[in-house]
Scaffold this active site. Structure first.
Site, PDB file in Angstrom:
ATOM      1  N   ASP A   1      -3.330  37.453  15.834  1.00  0.00           N
ATOM      2  CA  ASP A   1      -2.858  38.827  15.996  1.00  0.00           C
ATOM      3  C   ASP A   1      -1.328  38.821  15.898  1.00  0.00           C
ATOM      4  OD1 ASP A   1      -1.957  37.814  18.371  1.00  0.00           O
ATOM      5  OD2 ASP A   1      -3.093  39.181  19.643  1.00  0.00           O
ATOM      6  N   SER A   2      -0.722  39.998  15.961  1.00  0.00           N
ATOM      7  CA  SER A   2       0.716  40.084  15.671  1.00  0.00           C
ATOM      8  C   SER A   2       1.573  39.966  16.919  1.00  0.00           C
ATOM      9  CB  SER A   2       1.013  41.426  15.017  1.00  0.00           C
ATOM     10  OG  SER A   2       0.808  42.466  15.960  1.00  0.00           O
ATOM     11  N   GLY A   3       0.966  40.030  18.094  1.00  0.00           N
ATOM     12  CA  GLY A   3       1.734  40.076  19.334  1.00  0.00           C
ATOM     13  C   GLY A   3       2.000  41.498  19.786  1.00  0.00           C
ATOM     14  N   GLY A   4       1.807  42.461  18.888  1.00  0.00           N
ATOM     15  CA  GLY A   4       2.086  43.864  19.211  1.00  0.00           C
ATOM     16  C   GLY A   4       1.280  44.350  20.405  1.00  0.00           C
TER      17      GLY A   4
ATOM     18  N   GLN B   1      -3.276  52.958  13.229  1.00  0.00           N
ATOM     19  CA  GLN B   1      -3.033  53.439  14.596  1.00  0.00           C
ATOM     20  C   GLN B   1      -3.139  54.969  14.618  1.00  0.00           C
ATOM     21  OE1 GLN B   1      -2.842  51.904  17.406  1.00  0.00           O
ATOM     22  NE2 GLN B   1      -2.402  49.746  16.919  1.00  0.00           N
TER      23      GLN B   1
ATOM     24  N   GLY C   1      -5.684  49.748  18.547  1.00  0.00           N
ATOM     25  CA  GLY C   1      -5.402  50.739  19.578  1.00  0.00           C
ATOM     26  C   GLY C   1      -6.624  51.443  20.124  1.00  0.00           C
TER      27      GLY C   1
ATOM     28  N   ASP D   1     -13.479  41.160  17.343  1.00  0.00           N
ATOM     29  CA  ASP D   1     -13.101  40.138  18.311  1.00  0.00           C
ATOM     30  C   ASP D   1     -13.137  40.793  19.675  1.00  0.00           C
ATOM     31  OD1 ASP D   1     -10.371  41.596  17.885  1.00  0.00           O
ATOM     32  OD2 ASP D   1     -10.086  40.363  19.661  1.00  0.00           O
TER      33      ASP D   1
ATOM     34  N   CYS E   1     -33.411  33.211  24.220  1.00  0.00           N
ATOM     35  CA  CYS E   1     -32.218  32.548  23.681  1.00  0.00           C
ATOM     36  C   CYS E   1     -32.518  31.065  23.475  1.00  0.00           C
ATOM     37  CB  CYS E   1     -31.047  32.725  24.643  1.00  0.00           C
ATOM     38  SG  CYS E   1     -29.544  31.889  24.103  1.00  0.00           S
TER      39      CYS E   1
ATOM     40  N   CYS F   1     -30.145  28.755  22.947  1.00  0.00           N
ATOM     41  CA  CYS F   1     -28.937  27.948  23.137  1.00  0.00           C
ATOM     42  C   CYS F   1     -29.226  26.783  24.083  1.00  0.00           C
ATOM     43  CB  CYS F   1     -27.780  28.807  23.635  1.00  0.00           C
ATOM     44  SG  CYS F   1     -27.680  29.018  25.424  1.00  0.00           S
TER      45      CYS F   1
ATOM     46  N   CYS G   1     -29.695  27.673  27.814  1.00  0.00           N
ATOM     47  CA  CYS G   1     -30.977  28.285  28.168  1.00  0.00           C
ATOM     48  C   CYS G   1     -32.128  27.291  28.040  1.00  0.00           C
ATOM     49  CB  CYS G   1     -31.234  29.523  27.303  1.00  0.00           C
ATOM     50  SG  CYS G   1     -30.147  30.893  27.753  1.00  0.00           S
TER      51      CYS G   1
ATOM     52  N   HIS H   1     -23.370  30.184  26.682  1.00  0.00           N
ATOM     53  CA  HIS H   1     -24.504  31.082  26.423  1.00  0.00           C
ATOM     54  C   HIS H   1     -24.027  32.427  25.868  1.00  0.00           C
ATOM     55  CE1 HIS H   1     -27.820  33.801  26.786  1.00  0.00           C
ATOM     56  NE2 HIS H   1     -26.995  34.589  27.439  1.00  0.00           N
TER      57      HIS H   1
END
Ligand SMILES: [Zn+2]
Length: 400
Positions: A96-99, A210, A237, A287, A325, A327, A330, A356
């Site tokens: 990311d940009s840090g913004g 934005q 945003g 994300d 699940c 995984c 589990c 998990h």
């Protein structure tokens, strides 16, 4: 502009607005829609890279420019050969940009045309972040996808405040583009790789839309961002305290208008239900810290809703967190054991729940991709939601 692009993106199947695609980066292919685990400070908290690569097969993770810039600092990362080498992860990275991080400092920051002045959350030292600095830091990190430096307005910002912020973001998008291109031409990118002959080997740069909750400002922001020209486009945003209905109004308005031949990224979202809903609106990338952060506080996401391992209900429950699940957590451990670990303050509790939760998010997205490819996404989403709601209702009865 180079002849070869830094990434390619092909939509391979559609169902309504939902799309399944293939994003090819200089460090490998990513099937979309994709969920990107968040690796804030060069680590996806509580899980080893081996597990991310092998069992979970995460194709891309996210790093935070703000955190890495302040600590260990770009000198350290540069001398260690860039972020991939420094952390030991050779798959794609998005930074990311840090913004957003600077924005979340609230009153500790001062915004001007030039950039943002703020006090470090680590030692209170005065720092300055601008489009140019953000691009320089991300070049040293050598991430495969770089985000333009943006200004995030409050979710409930008035039209005037939101407009000023959106226009500043548009000017910063242009400055990000110029500085990014200069850095690529100067070879500042530490992550360069020429293995894929169809790609330039450069970093890719994404622009950010934005405009807070104002749909007309969002549309204008999208137009101005696409005018600058980026390899992909993000909606930023959102998920910053506004009502969920506001978030969906914005996504409904913006997503279908985003360039269809470029990846579309909804930043910081969300719950599994949110991901499916956004996919149905044409979003390709996500994300969110939910699976990792909530895992550390004892909350599991399951196909039957959220499970809080703290509950006494699970004290002698020998069932896994999620019976469907597959995984490794589990397959091996019971709710009773996970509860015991959590109640004892054992670090393994957070590790197992994080594992998990990420497995659940990534498996869900795998199911989403397969269902779009086979034309059964609507059916998949309906079944997923029904099961989730039914489970949540039962959990509510238990909690009451
Ligand atoms: Zn599991």
């Amino acid at each position: 502009m180079p002849n070869k692009p830094p990434i390619t993106f092909d939509v391979v199947a559609r169902e309504g607005e939902a799309r399944a695609g293939l994003l090819t980066t200089r460090r490998g292919e990513i099937e979309t829609p994709v969920f990107m685990p968040v690796g804030t400070a060069g680590t996806v908290k509580g899980i080893r890279f081996e597990a991310l690569e092998t069992e979970l097969d995460a194709r891309i993770i996210l790093g935070n420019t703000y955190h890495l810039w302040l600590r260990p600092g770009i000198d350290v990362i540069k001398r260690c050969g860039g972020l991939h080498r420094f952390i030991g992860w050779q798959r794609p990275l998005l930074t990311d940009s840090g913004g957003f991080q600077v924005w979340s400092l609230g009153d500790l920051r001062k915004i001007s045309e030039e950039g943002t002045e703020f006090r470090s959350h680590l030692d209170g030292s005065l720092q300055f972040l601008s489009p140019e600095v953000s691009m320089q830091v991300q070049a040293v990190l050598g991430s495969d996808i770089v985000m333009a430096f943006d200004e995030c307005a409050e979710g409930n910002a008035s039209p005037d405040v939101a407009r000023a912020s959106m226009e500043l973001t548009a000017r910063w998008a242009q400055r990000s583009r110029v500085e990014f291109d200069r850095l690529q031409a100067n070879g500042a990118d530490t992550g360069r790789t020429d293995k894929n002959e169809n790609l330039s080997g450069d970093q890719a740069l994404f622009g950010i839309v934005q405009g807070a909750s104002h749909v007309e400002l969002r549309s204008e922001s999208l137009a101005r961002t696409t005018d600058v020209g980026f390899d992909g486009y993000a909606i930023g945003g959102l998920s910053v305290g506004e009502e969920k209905s506001v978030m969906w109004q914005v996504v409904d308005a913006v997503a279908p208008e985003m360039p269809s031949d470029k990846p579309r990224y909804l930043m910081g979202v969300g719950t599994p239900e949110d991901l499916l809903k956004a996919v149905s609106r044409g979003i390709d990338m996500f994300d969110c810290v939910l699976p990792t952060r909530n895992g550390r506080t004892g909350q599991a996401f399951t196909s039957r809703g959220k499970v809080n391992v703290k509950n006494a209900q699970w004290a002698v429950d020998t069932k896994p967190l999620d019976e469907t699940c597959e995984c490794s957590v589990c397959r091996r451990h019971s709710r009773a054991y996970l509860r015991h670990l959590h109640q004892s303050g054992e670090m393994l509790a957070g590790m197992l729940l994080t594992h998990h939760n990420l497995a659940f998010f990534l498996d869900t997205m795998r199911g989403v991709r397969q269902s779009i490819r086979s034309g059964e996404f609507t059916k998949f989403r309906q079944a997923f939601t029904e099961k989730l709601n039914e489970g949540e209702q039962q959990n509510a009865l238990i909690d009451a």
